[in-house]
Enzyme design. Sequence first.
Site, mmCIF file in Angstrom:
data_model
loop_
_atom_site.group_PDB
_atom_site.id
_atom_site.type_symbol
_atom_site.label_atom_id
_atom_site.label_comp_id
_atom_site.label_asym_id
_atom_site.label_seq_id
_atom_site.Cartn_x
_atom_site.Cartn_y
_atom_site.Cartn_z
ATOM 1 N N SER A 176 -22.076 -9.111 -14.888
ATOM 2 C CA SER A 176 -20.685 -8.689 -15.054
ATOM 3 C C SER A 176 -20.517 -7.182 -14.852
ATOM 4 C CB SER A 176 -20.171 -9.055 -16.447
ATOM 5 O OG SER A 176 -20.262 -10.439 -16.647
ATOM 6 N N GLY A 216 -18.736 -13.106 -15.161
ATOM 7 C CA GLY A 216 -19.006 -12.527 -13.850
ATOM 8 C C GLY A 216 -18.231 -11.244 -13.689
ATOM 9 N N GLY A 260 -15.811 -8.166 -11.848
ATOM 10 C CA GLY A 260 -14.669 -7.892 -10.984
ATOM 11 C C GLY A 260 -13.364 -8.570 -11.339
ATOM 12 N N CYS A 277 -15.577 -15.518 -20.538
ATOM 13 C CA CYS A 277 -15.310 -14.195 -19.975
ATOM 14 C C CYS A 277 -14.537 -14.321 -18.661
ATOM 15 C CB CYS A 277 -16.608 -13.410 -19.823
ATOM 16 S SG CYS A 277 -16.313 -11.672 -19.527
ATOM 17 N N LEU A 278 -15.177 -14.033 -17.512
ATOM 18 C CA LEU A 278 -14.482 -14.222 -16.237
ATOM 19 C C LEU A 278 -14.016 -15.670 -16.125
ATOM 20 C CD1 LEU A 278 -13.848 -12.813 -13.400
ATOM 21 C CD2 LEU A 278 -15.806 -14.139 -12.581
ATOM 22 N N GLN A 311 -10.744 -16.071 -17.685
ATOM 23 C CA GLN A 311 -9.652 -15.576 -16.840
ATOM 24 C C GLN A 311 -9.381 -16.550 -15.692
ATOM 25 O OE1 GLN A 311 -11.396 -11.812 -15.800
ATOM 26 N NE2 GLN A 311 -11.564 -11.226 -17.962
ATOM 27 N N ASN A 325 -17.554 -7.848 -22.699
ATOM 28 C CA ASN A 325 -17.821 -7.035 -21.532
ATOM 29 C C ASN A 325 -16.790 -7.406 -20.484
ATOM 30 O OD1 ASN A 325 -18.793 -5.712 -19.334
ATOM 31 N ND2 ASN A 325 -20.607 -7.015 -19.062
ATOM 32 N N PHE A 334 -10.677 -7.088 -17.335
ATOM 33 C CA PHE A 334 -9.465 -7.883 -17.171
ATOM 34 C C PHE A 334 -9.270 -8.774 -18.388
ATOM 35 C CE2 PHE A 334 -10.593 -6.521 -12.997
ATOM 36 C CZ PHE A 334 -9.368 -6.277 -12.382
ATOM 37 N N HIS A 354 -18.412 -13.446 -25.458
ATOM 38 C CA HIS A 354 -19.641 -14.107 -25.005
ATOM 39 C C HIS A 354 -20.323 -14.885 -26.120
ATOM 40 C CE1 HIS A 354 -19.919 -12.242 -20.998
ATOM 41 N NE2 HIS A 354 -19.186 -11.309 -21.574
ATOM 42 N N GLU A 411 -22.720 -16.700 -25.807
ATOM 43 C CA GLU A 411 -24.169 -16.695 -25.537
ATOM 44 C C GLU A 411 -24.806 -15.377 -25.957
ATOM 45 O OE1 GLU A 411 -21.930 -15.986 -23.399
ATOM 46 O OE2 GLU A 411 -22.628 -14.461 -21.995
#
Lengths: 1066, 384
Positions: B74, B243, B245, B271-272, B275, B313, B316, B353, B355
């Site tokens: 990430s 991930g 970006g 996380c990503l 989103q 982390n 966005f 997270h 994990e």
Amino acid sequence: MTDVRKVLVLGAGALKIGQAGEFDYSGSQALKALQEEGISTVLVNPNIATIQTSQFLADQVYFLPVTPFFVEKIIEKERPDGILLSFGGQTALNCGIELHKSGVLEKYDVQILGTPVSAIILTEDREEFASHLRQIDIPTPQSRTSETLEESLRIAEGLGYPVMVRAGYALGGQGSGIAHNEDELRHIVSGALAFAPQVLIEQYLHHYKEVEYEVVRDRFDNCITVCNMENMDPLGIHTGESVVIAPSQTLTNHEYHTLRSASIEIVRSLGIVGECNVQYALDPKTSKYYVIEVNARLSRSSALASKATGYPLAYVAAKLGLGYGLTELTNKVTGVTQACFEPSLDYVVVKIPRWDLEKFKNVDLTIGTGMKSVGEVMGIGRTFEEAYQKAIRMLDLGLEGITALNVFERHASEAEIIEKYLYRPTPKRMFALPVAMRNGITVEQIHAITGIDPWFLMRIEHIQVRELALQADHDLSAECLLELKQIGLSDKRIGELTGKSGLEVRALRKQLGVLPAILQIDTLAGEFPSDTNYLYMTYNARHNDIEPLQQEGVVVLGSGPYRIGSSVEFDWTSVSTVEALKQYQKRAIVINCNPETVSTDYDTSDRLYFEELTFERIADICEFEHPYGVVVSVGGQTPNNRVKALHSYGFPILGTSAQNIDSAEDRHKFSNLLDTLGIHQPAWASFTNQEELRAFVGRVGYPVLVRPSYVLSGSAMKVCYDQEQLERYTREASEVSPEYPVTVSKFFQKVKEIELDAVAQRGEVKAFVISEHIENAGVHSGDATIVLPPQTVNAETRARIEEVGRKIARALEITGPFNIQFLAKENQVYVIEANLRASRTFPFISKVTGVNMISLFVDTLFQEEVPVVEIPTPTFTAVKAPQFSFSRLTGADPILHVEMASTGEVACFGEDIEEAYLKAIIATGGHIPQRGIFISLGGQDKKQRFLESARLLAKLGLPLYATKQTSLFMRENGIEATMLYKLHEQKEPNILTYFRDHKVDLAINVVDSYYVPQEEEDDGYAMRRYAIDHNIPLFTKIKQARLFTRALVEKDLATIPIKSWNNYQK
Amino acid sequence: MAIYQRTFSTPIPSENETQHDEELLVPSLRRGSLVLEDGTRFEGTSFGSDTAIGGEVVFCTGMVGYPEAITDASYTGQILIMTYPIIGNYGVPKSSCWEDDRIHIAGLIVSNYIDTPSHAQSTMNLGAWLRREGIPALEIKDTRRLTQHIRTHGTMLGKIVFEEDIPFYDPDLDNLVALVSTPEVQVQGAGETTIVLIDCGAKRNITRSLLARGVRLVTVPWDFDLFAPDLDFTFDGILVSNGPGNPRLATRTIEILRAAMARQVPVMGICLGHQLLALAAGGDTYKLKFGHRSQNQPCLLEDSKRCYITTQNHSFAVGTLPEGFKPWFVNANDGSNEGIHHQELPFFSVQFHPESMPGPIDTDWLFDYFLERVVAEKGKRGIR
Ligand SMILES: Nc1ncnc2c1ncn2[C@@H]1O[C@H](COP(=O)(O)OP(=O)(O)O)[C@@H](O)[C@H]1O
Ligand SMILES: Nc1ncnc2c1ncn2[C@@H]1O[C@H](COP(=O)(O)OP(=O)(O)O)[C@@H](O)[C@H]1O
Ligand SMILES: [Mg+2]
Ligand SMILES: [Mg+2]
């Protein structure tokens, strides 16, 4: 929320080894948290020097012993509906458990707030706790509890030596130790069983890392760990004796979070509501861990964690006890974020204990699983080196850093230092590390010897290497200077290595723009903006988080680490100054470095610099802040010692001028002043050679009090009764040379000691209090029992004292607090010394008289003309009594002499001195004898003077025991006493068996004042030590023993009135 | 782009970890600078590779776990500032302990780098590792100033430069997910339940957490068509990983998630992944001023008094919630969304997270929850 209206808070009592100032911090925070809720508060704490026993914190304060007996009576009277047990250390916790077990709490319907009592009991019982951990699959060392010596031996046999022995329901590692064989085990176990009901025999974990977590849980099961801490010293050295680092430095993410999760699991399984501390042993090779113990209460570590992170643990714990959820509280530091989070640090803190072992004759200097330290400091920095070396300077021992050699004997060679200090853990070991390194002992070898992780050793080596390089090249370029400052070298140390003075280095540094940065401790590593007042300084940053306060600011110098002679009383004077400054629209800037204090709390001052009290650092702060002035007279002797340098550097000192402070501090100047004023003083002189010294003593006669300026070993001041003693002392223990003169005064015997405490403005005394010592002069004023109002000081003497006080105040144009100590003999008074600062009796006299002498002092700084305050004579009697910690100090002779030995104090009030004294003795751990009384009196004179008391004791109906001469004397006078043989006589009936089998629970051993401790085969010493080691209350001064006897005979605890401070004030 | 690829092309470290190049052992101690997009410049000493790099400058307040953090994909394209000042203490563990097989950060900034680590599990020091992987790293003393700058002005572009200058590089413009996702399908573990992990740069501990729960795990690339007619395996649930970006650039993944939801396949996002699920279901995302990168973010479970301490982390965040979803977790500090849950169907995701690695493991129960939901759905509908 719990529906409570009135809450009883149990305090910790006197400061002692293992339980010190940290509980003033936690109790004060709890009281504030309760106050905010509009809950009425009742505090029991006989420690009058604390801030928590100030008028503004609790609604009712009881200066009474924190024992089930007294607390029950207070409950009966006050009828609180809630009680807090976890803010007053082990004392409060043990008292609370007993009140619960005896049904008192239930009877009066008092609810225990916070952690359920069942959980507390579980964690205190070592065996039950171990089996609880096994049930939830948390590893704990193999162990078994036992209540007898025989059983202990069997268990150890099964586990295999070495084994670790720990006592249940104890604190600070009392009674614990490592037994390598059966003999050692016998010794440790019988010692421990003297005061604890059970011992735990446990598998010994050699050189494991010791790690602690501070955990908070609310009743909704939210659970956080506020801080983790790593001990630099391995397991086997008590956390209170270890250098401690927060956060941990050598733990991986896996290790950190395995231990964190285990902490949370344990805390949940126990149902803790509030704060809890979990201690671990971690195998450095395999990352395998064991739980060592859990403290289900606020502790020394939690105070440290609170200061290390800025997270107000005690305050939050109190709120949770009232039923709040963590999510309902905000982060007091940022003001915008949650209390339910885990602080992130962008700095590192290093705690170092402060020991005072050398003050004690015969004491064992080894440190281990039991606590011996009396205080601590915390250095903050952004490299380990910086934080560590700051902390070393904070100890206030005149050590500039880790490479300081002045801790060692002056003539010791490096080989001797290594031999003596590297292998055995003592307070000096850390300073032997760089010595070992530069003598070719590798980091790996040192690690194998000490168990200190190589990471720390390599940091120390880094300092050592940099210093050697500097010594070789003298490179003082801006870049180089900055680098040296970044690893925590002081200006003075840089000067030492380059042949310059500290001030020269300072000037160069400023010219080159090498200045420290001032950063905030904001709990979130800068993630959110905050206007916290909690600050530290570092060279590992180049900006300041704050703007100077300028003329609005007043710097208040705090007291530094607690140590023998300077303790919580100077925190009270500091905090009281901060409070008083508010009236004058000044903003207090506190500088202090002691994590156990209230003065370093987040909400005490307008600005807190958690910093060194060295000249260098105070000057850095003053140059930045440009304050209105600096208060130097409320933090005890440490700030006082900085006055000269600060003044010469041009900083405005508030109150008495620097020159006049010096005139009182400098013996010669002060003595001349007394002579000009026609004030008496004991004859004295300074000497640089033995001949002159002998001539002087020939003139004034023995005994004399000798104060060497360089001490080779042991304590510094000594009374010598004859030529032989004098010569032996000045030869063996101290140095007499032109470089190190010795000061000798005529020592007065059998005279009273009296104190004058006062506040003056421009030389005019505005208020004063005279108090009297119960013991004769010769017992240090810090160890003496002090009574107010004076009982046996006649009007003439009083008038003389007052007159002398006024003369001195006028002559030194005193503005501020001062204290003069007097000897009184045949209506004549002699001045021993004057301190132009608040003395240790200030909280006592302020609280007894109801006149806050510190706020009066602040008035003298800001008011044109402060009106004179007539202090009325109290309608009751108050007694301040010392608390000793001899039981911790293995081997130390528990006698009182001219050097201070006590670690704390209490004060109790009563209708008369007997009542107040009885309570005070109970408050310092004494009790009313129920089994038998042992008496051993000194010379004939002492025997005669005790006769009347012996008759009284006989009336108590308890068996009396005495040594041979004493029993003969008693029998001659018609008092029956069983003769006991001395320890070494090995004949029955013997002191040994009677003490060991608890047939005696009061020992009176009057020590002749000219008593000279003998090294070998000293019966008196053996007997006293044996009493201490068996937890038997001991009196060694005849006046104490007589007073206690009177109190025992005349007072009945059952009918003693239970009155709060307010009740007395009316 | 070119700058980024240099990092990417670094060979994957050999398995023989104790052997390293002599020249990599000693840091060059060259002076370098971190230059920010607004012109601010911070000088420092190099302890990594002396290669210039551009990226986005972010800070992380976690106090432990630098090996895990810097191998977290990430962080791709980001120059990471550690606010904890002393870094490198316990060296570098063996590669199986990392979160991916290489370092993903673009560059590293610390206040005090420790070149003499101490730990039984350490295989080399941090500087040597960074040099071996070609990652620049600077010791800049005042990381607090730097952090405050980012906090005040927001995340910005920056570059680590030595003698020669290079242009700035904006990682948000590239589909970074494509760079860090697995190139091929991988099957691990065995069990009655099959979970597909859409790898957008997944941390290894997601894999470990799932495998530890006894599932058959199929890891697929970010753009792998899970509903292609020729798919040679069946599955019971989908986990979309973390991930790097801007989530909007991972359009293929969004499409796949849409398809999955249409078929009512249980989906959990991390996380990503959170989103992406929100975008797939019709919600929107926005960029936070300076993101959340820490191990102490408090997240409230909706309609309860429970609060979890989480590792985060991300830059966005989910703004408007998709229709049919309710908030699941919310950040107790700033009120931002930390999780969404469909009102009826087994679609849910968290911004933090579970994990961990690094950080607290308080929310790893979410994997249990996910698998329970998957099994429940499976029971309802029979095996797909
Ligand atoms: N099994 C053990 N092996 C070695 N050292 C131990 C063991 N258990 C405890 N210790 C050491 O003894 C110290 C005191 O023990 P502890 O149970 O924490 O007592 P206290 O309750 O007084 O704090 C610990 O800080 C640790 O250094
Ligand atoms: N000349 C003396 N005669 C008798 N006792 C004395 C004399 N000088 C000092 N003392 C005793 O020694 C104690 C300590 O001496 P002091 O000078 O006050 O030292 P400190 O600076 O440590 O307070 C005093 O409290 C007093 O009991
Ligand atoms: Mg302990
Ligand atoms: Mg004195």
